[in-house]
Design a protein around this motif. Structure first.
Motif, short mmCIF file in Angstrom:
data_model
loop_
_atom_site.label_atom_id
_atom_site.label_comp_id
_atom_site.label_asym_id
_atom_site.label_seq_id
_atom_site.Cartn_x
_atom_site.Cartn_y
_atom_site.Cartn_z
N THR A 13 0.83 -1.21 0.00
CA THR A 13 0.00 0.00 0.00
C THR A 13 0.86 1.26 0.00
N THR A 17 1.24 3.59 -3.43
CA THR A 17 0.73 4.96 -3.30
C THR A 17 1.82 5.98 -3.56
N MET A 185 -6.00 7.03 -1.78
CA MET A 185 -4.62 6.62 -1.57
C MET A 185 -3.87 7.66 -0.74
#
Length: 214
Positions: A13, A17, A185
């Motif tokens: 993640t 991002t 995000m």
């Protein structure tokens, strides 16, 4: 396995991002306007490979840099948290990038945009480098280190696919959809930044409390 899965999710993640291939698409299409698909493919391939190698290099050399410059890990966590927080805030405002190019600059970059500005600082900026160093410091086993490397590779493979399909994805997602995804995000990235910042401040405060003479 209970430790690897959360760590892998955090790595994915945060890196996806920070790399932000979706936000890079409009800029990439602008810089490669007038080029055919084979030329675009070559640029994307080279940019992702260079970004991967640079990020891996900094990730593994981070501890050496700390010792060489006398930087504490906690101090770096605080600085990294601030950098990532700023990037996350910009994404929350749906700002694609701080890199603005004029037409003549785009023509000048056309021969080698794969290195600058596509690879550095877009796909491998200070936020991604700082994140890699911090996550490597957190990896206290070879399994976690292998997980980190694998996730970075997966992120850049996805980045390559997304940028290769950018002309189609821009039409499908649309500007509104892209902005919504970027805001989500950005919010996730800000949470990760706060955790990183607190992780650096907490040990310093505890040390000051237990050793008031410092």
């Amino acid at each position: 396995m209970e430790t690897i899965l959360p760590y892998a999710l955090l790595c994915f993640t945060s890196f996806f991002t920070l790399t932000n291939p979706l936000g890079t698409m409009p800029v990439f299409l602008t810089m490669t306007k007038g080029l055919d698909e084979s030329e675009r493919s070559h640029i994307v391939k080279r940019a992702t490979i260079i970004s991967f190698l640079i990020l891996i290099g900094f990730t593994f050399c981070g501890q050496f840099l700390f010792k060489f410059f006398g930087i504490s890990t906690n101090g770096f966590r605080i600085a990294a948290g601030i950098i990532i927080l700023k990037i996350g805030y910009d994404m929350l405002q749906a700002r694609y990038t701080n890199t603005k190019l004029k037409d003549e600059e785009i023509k000048a970059y056309a021969n080698d945009i794969s290195i600058t500005p596509l690879s550095i600082p877009m796909l491998c900026g200070p936020g991604a480098i700082a994140n890699g160093i911090i996550l490597m410091d957190d990896a206290d086993s070879w399994a976690l280190k292998a997980t980190l490397i694998s996730v970075i590779a997966i992120v850049y493979i996805l980045t390559y696919i997304i940028l290769r399909l950018s002309t189609r994805l821009v039409k499908v997602i649309g500007e509104t959809g892209n902005n919504v995804m970027m805001r989500l995000m950005g919010l996730i990235l800000m949470v990760i930044a706060v955790e990183c910042f607190v992780g650096g401040v907490k040990p310093i405060l505890l040390e000051i409390i237990h050793n008031p003479s410092l």
